[in-house]
Each structure stands twice: as structure tokens, then as C-alpha cells.
Design an enzyme around this catalytic site. Structure first.
Site, PDB file in Angstrom:
ATOM      1  N   TYR A 266      47.963  24.754  53.736  1.00  0.00           N
ATOM      2  CA  TYR A 266      47.243  25.964  54.173  1.00  0.00           C
ATOM      3  C   TYR A 266      46.243  25.612  55.273  1.00  0.00           C
ATOM      4  O   TYR A 266      46.200  26.269  56.317  1.00  0.00           O
ATOM      5  CB  TYR A 266      46.539  26.605  52.973  1.00  0.00           C
ATOM      6  CG  TYR A 266      45.868  27.925  53.301  1.00  0.00           C
ATOM      7  CD1 TYR A 266      46.628  29.086  53.440  1.00  0.00           C
ATOM      8  CD2 TYR A 266      44.492  28.011  53.468  1.00  0.00           C
ATOM      9  CE1 TYR A 266      46.018  30.300  53.744  1.00  0.00           C
ATOM     10  CE2 TYR A 266      43.879  29.218  53.770  1.00  0.00           C
ATOM     11  CZ  TYR A 266      44.645  30.356  53.898  1.00  0.00           C
ATOM     12  OH  TYR A 266      44.041  31.564  54.198  1.00  0.00           O
TER      13      TYR A 266
ATOM     14  N   SER B 294      41.059  31.211  59.113  1.00  0.00           N
ATOM     15  CA  SER B 294      40.302  30.997  57.877  1.00  0.00           C
ATOM     16  C   SER B 294      39.233  29.938  58.126  1.00  0.00           C
ATOM     17  O   SER B 294      39.367  29.112  59.039  1.00  0.00           O
ATOM     18  CB  SER B 294      41.260  30.499  56.791  1.00  0.00           C
ATOM     19  OG  SER B 294      40.544  30.012  55.672  1.00  0.00           O
TER      20      SER B 294
ATOM     21  N   LYS C  96      46.170  26.921  59.257  1.00  0.00           N
ATOM     22  CA  LYS C  96      45.058  27.670  59.858  1.00  0.00           C
ATOM     23  C   LYS C  96      44.463  26.893  61.040  1.00  0.00           C
ATOM     24  O   LYS C  96      44.023  27.501  62.014  1.00  0.00           O
ATOM     25  CB  LYS C  96      44.008  28.011  58.799  1.00  0.00           C
ATOM     26  CG  LYS C  96      44.531  29.004  57.741  1.00  0.00           C
ATOM     27  CD  LYS C  96      45.047  30.296  58.365  1.00  0.00           C
ATOM     28  CE  LYS C  96      45.454  31.334  57.338  1.00  0.00           C
ATOM     29  NZ  LYS C  96      45.948  32.590  57.918  1.00  0.00           N
TER      30      LYS C  96
HETATM   31  P1  NDP Z   1      47.246  38.928  50.379  1.00  0.00           P
HETATM   32  O1  NDP Z   1      48.210  37.947  49.808  1.00  0.00           O
HETATM   33  O2  NDP Z   1      46.377  39.674  49.470  1.00  0.00           O
HETATM   34  O3  NDP Z   1      48.051  39.927  51.353  1.00  0.00           O
HETATM   35  C1  NDP Z   1      48.896  39.393  52.335  1.00  0.00           C
HETATM   36  C2  NDP Z   1      49.878  40.432  52.800  1.00  0.00           C
HETATM   37  O4  NDP Z   1      50.773  39.777  53.734  1.00  0.00           O
HETATM   38  C3  NDP Z   1      50.739  40.978  51.679  1.00  0.00           C
HETATM   39  O5  NDP Z   1      50.952  42.354  51.836  1.00  0.00           O
HETATM   40  C4  NDP Z   1      52.020  40.192  51.848  1.00  0.00           C
HETATM   41  O6  NDP Z   1      53.176  40.839  51.375  1.00  0.00           O
HETATM   42  C5  NDP Z   1      52.099  40.061  53.355  1.00  0.00           C
HETATM   43  N1  NDP Z   1      53.047  39.006  53.673  1.00  0.00           N
HETATM   44  C6  NDP Z   1      53.054  37.748  53.166  1.00  0.00           C
HETATM   45  N2  NDP Z   1      54.159  37.118  53.576  1.00  0.00           N
HETATM   46  C7  NDP Z   1      54.848  37.984  54.340  1.00  0.00           C
HETATM   47  C8  NDP Z   1      56.088  37.908  55.018  1.00  0.00           C
HETATM   48  N3  NDP Z   1      56.882  36.822  54.962  1.00  0.00           N
HETATM   49  N4  NDP Z   1      56.505  38.984  55.720  1.00  0.00           N
HETATM   50  C9  NDP Z   1      55.756  40.098  55.753  1.00  0.00           C
HETATM   51  N5  NDP Z   1      54.599  40.246  55.109  1.00  0.00           N
HETATM   52  C10 NDP Z   1      54.148  39.190  54.409  1.00  0.00           C
HETATM   53  O7  NDP Z   1      46.347  38.104  51.427  1.00  0.00           O
HETATM   54  P2  NDP Z   1      44.905  38.436  52.069  1.00  0.00           P
HETATM   55  O8  NDP Z   1      44.793  39.870  52.382  1.00  0.00           O
HETATM   56  O9  NDP Z   1      43.885  37.775  51.265  1.00  0.00           O
HETATM   57  O10 NDP Z   1      45.043  37.571  53.411  1.00  0.00           O
HETATM   58  C11 NDP Z   1      45.251  38.140  54.697  1.00  0.00           C
HETATM   59  C12 NDP Z   1      45.035  37.032  55.718  1.00  0.00           C
HETATM   60  O11 NDP Z   1      43.698  36.541  55.589  1.00  0.00           O
HETATM   61  C13 NDP Z   1      45.940  35.834  55.540  1.00  0.00           C
HETATM   62  O12 NDP Z   1      46.327  35.335  56.804  1.00  0.00           O
HETATM   63  C14 NDP Z   1      45.059  34.827  54.817  1.00  0.00           C
HETATM   64  O13 NDP Z   1      45.474  33.505  55.040  1.00  0.00           O
HETATM   65  C15 NDP Z   1      43.729  35.134  55.475  1.00  0.00           C
HETATM   66  N6  NDP Z   1      42.568  34.715  54.695  1.00  0.00           N
HETATM   67  C16 NDP Z   1      42.389  35.127  53.406  1.00  0.00           C
HETATM   68  C17 NDP Z   1      41.290  34.713  52.684  1.00  0.00           C
HETATM   69  C18 NDP Z   1      41.077  35.115  51.260  1.00  0.00           C
HETATM   70  O14 NDP Z   1      40.231  34.470  50.578  1.00  0.00           O
HETATM   71  N7  NDP Z   1      41.738  36.162  50.747  1.00  0.00           N
HETATM   72  C19 NDP Z   1      40.267  33.839  53.293  1.00  0.00           C
HETATM   73  C20 NDP Z   1      40.523  33.488  54.661  1.00  0.00           C
HETATM   74  C21 NDP Z   1      41.643  33.914  55.330  1.00  0.00           C
HETATM   75  P3  NDP Z   1      53.844  40.327  49.950  1.00  0.00           P
HETATM   76  O15 NDP Z   1      52.948  40.876  48.902  1.00  0.00           O
HETATM   77  O16 NDP Z   1      55.183  40.894  49.997  1.00  0.00           O
HETATM   78  O17 NDP Z   1      53.840  38.837  50.006  1.00  0.00           O
END
Ligand code: NDP
Length: 243
Positions: free
Chosen positions: A148, A135, A152
Site C-alpha cells: 500500500y 495517502s 501511494k
Molecule cells: P473504500 O474501500 O471505503 O472505498 C473505495 C471505493 O473504491 C469502493 O467503492 C470500491 O468498490 C472502489 N474500488 C475499489 N477497487 C475498485 C476497482 N477495481 N474498480 C472500481 N472501483 C473500485 O475506500 P476509502 O473511501 O477509504 O478510500 C478512497 C481512497 O482514499 C483510496 O485511494 C484510499 O487508498 C485513500 N485513502 C484512504 C484512507 C482511509 O483511511 N480510509 C486514508 C488515506 C487514503 P468495491 O467496494 O467494489 O471494492
């Protein structure tokens, strides 16, 4: 941007929604055999209904041993995207041990755990690519994001050392570092105008990133077009960190 992943198997974590779901759908469209790892079975069922070729595996990445047990038979993997992440947003004095442990378990420990399992075969075959989803928060402080931002920054550091050690075996490891993307995670905090608008004002391009823009960058780093790129932290931030 179009890529060809015919004949390649790519494992994506956090595949159930947001950026991870976008990665899986685009990879499948580009011909990859996709292994989609996520926590909620209902999200994986929806993904499978949309793209029947995807192989879903339900795993709680918070749990090191469960992860190893459930991924032990995945077979050869050419590409890995460590995308799963969680964000516990709390002011400094309100951070709990649970915030810290769960954040580091999913955002950092699972990157090492899943990569150890998948990269063994890559090293043996002398070819592979890993992309860790970091991130802009690894490089900038955002209020209430202590844990967080810490996770990262750790992902960036882990990526650099993986790139050193695995690069010797022709396995490339890189990070993408997006700005805000209005996925469920992004909307949860930045969707509130009093938080989102000040952030937007600090992004020279004047907008948040689209899922597609992050997905394209990840597919580029996974692809042979990035064959000499190893150990980078590639910002997809509209210039936020440069500003
Ligand atoms: P979301 O929360 O929208 O989606 C994350 C996904 O990861 C969900 O399907 C979630 O499942 C899954 N997940 C979380 N915890 C676990 C776990 N313990 N085991 C298995 N699956 C898990 O996040 P984003 O798509 O926004 O983020 C994706 C990546 O991008 C992350 O690493 C985030 O930190 C990074 N990011 C996001 C930004 C943003 O603004 N959105 C900006 C910069 C980086 P469940 O719903 O069950 O929790």
C-alpha cells in the site's frame, strides 16, 4: 466551505462508498454533473437513488482494457478525481503476487489509464484539473503496509510528472494525502483499537480525518480557487507526518 461547479462535469473513480461517495454527493450539491465510476453495481444504484442527477458507470479498474472500453464515450470532462483504491495489508514475508498486482493495478495503473483518457480532451480545451487520492502512507511507513505504501509513493511520483507534462496545457494535477478516515477501508484496519489508538497518539490534532474534510480539500484543488496550485502533495493528516 462552499464551491460552485455549475456547468462542470467531474468524473470520480471509486464512487461507490467512503470518500468517493462523499466527493460525488458534495460535487452534485455544488452543481456539477458527476460521472461516478465504481465496481459494484449495487453501490452505484444506491448512489443514483440518493442523487438522481449522477451518471453511474460500472467499471472494474483492475482491468486496463475494460476500463478503456467502458470510458471511451464519457465525453468532455472538466475535473477528474482518481480516488479508487484498495489495501491488501500483509506482513512483508506474506505479500503475494496477487496483493502486489491488484494494488498497483487499481491504485497506480488505473490513475494513469483513466487520466490518459480524460486528460486528452482537457489538453485540447486547454483547461482541466485532476486530483489523485494518495495517502500519508506515501511519506510514512506503516507496519504491514509495504505494498500500500509503495502504491501511494508511486501516486505522488506519477502526480508530479503529470503536473509537469499536463501543466504546460493548463491542466493542473495534484494529490491529497489523508490520514486515517473511518470509511469501510479505514475501519477494516484502524478500527481495531490496538492499531487505531497508537496511530491516533501520533496525530497532533488527536483524531482521524472526517470524510468531509478530505472532500473539501479535493473540491478546493479541483476548483478555480486553486488556479496556481499544481504538482502538490497536500496532507490532510492533522500533522501526523510533521510530528
Ligand atoms: P473504500 O474501500 O471505503 O472505498 C473505495 C471505493 O473504491 C469502493 O467503492 C470500491 O468498490 C472502489 N474500488 C475499489 N477497487 C475498485 C476497482 N477495481 N474498480 C472500481 N472501483 C473500485 O475506500 P476509502 O473511501 O477509504 O478510500 C478512497 C481512497 O482514499 C483510496 O485511494 C484510499 O487508498 C485513500 N485513502 C484512504 C484512507 C482511509 O483511511 N480510509 C486514508 C488515506 C487514503 P468495491 O467496494 O467494489 O471494492
Amino acid at each position: 466551505m462552499e464551491f460552485n461547479f455549475e456547468g462542470k462535469t467531474v468524473l470520480v473513480t471509486g464512487a461507490g462508498q467512503g470518500i468517493g461517495k462523499g466527493i460525488c454527493m458534495k460535487l452534485a450539491k455544488c452543481g456539477a454533473q458527476v460521472i461516478a465510476v465504481s465496481n459494484l453495481t449495487s453501490q452505484l444504484d444506491d448512489l443514483k437513488a440518493e442523487v438522481p442527477s449522477i451518471r453511474p458507470i460500472q467499471v472494474d479498474l483492475d482491468n486496463w482494457n475494460e476500463t478503456r472500453e467502458k470510458l471511451k464515450d464519457v465525453g468532455p470532462v472538466d475535473g477528474l478525481v482518481n480516488n479508487a483504491g484498495v489495501a491488501f495489508i500483509n506482513s512483508f514475508f506474506d505479500i503475494t503476487e496477487n496483493d502486489f498486482d491488484r494494488s498497483f493495478n487499481v491504485n497506480v495503473k488505473a490513475v494513469i489509464n483513466v487520466s490518459q483518457m480524460v486528460a486528452k480532451g482537457m489538453v485540447e480545451r486547454k483547461k482541466g484539473a485532476i486530483v489523485n487520492v494518495s495517502s500519508q502512507s506515501s511519506m510514512k511507513g506503516h507496519e504491514d503496509h509495504t505494498v500500500y505504501c509503495g502504491t501511494k509513493a508511486a501516486v505522488d511520483g506519477v502526480t508530479r510528472v503529470m503536473a509537469l507534462e499536463l501543466g504546460k496545457h493548463n491542466v493542473r494535477v495534484n494529490c491529497v494525502n489523508p490520514t486515517v478516515v473511518l470509511t469501510p477501508m479505514g475501519r477494516n484496519w484502524w478500527g481495531e483499537p490496538s492499531r487505531g489508538e497508537p496511530m491516533l497518539s501520533r496525530i497532533p490534532l488527536g483524531r482521524f480525518a472526517e470524510v468531509e474534510e478530505v472532500v473539501n480539500t479535493i473540491l478546493f484543488l479541483l476548483s478555480d480557487s486553486a488556479s496556481m496550485i499544481n504538482g502538490v502533495t497536500l496532507l490532510v493528516d492533522g500533522g501526523h507526518v510533521a510530528a
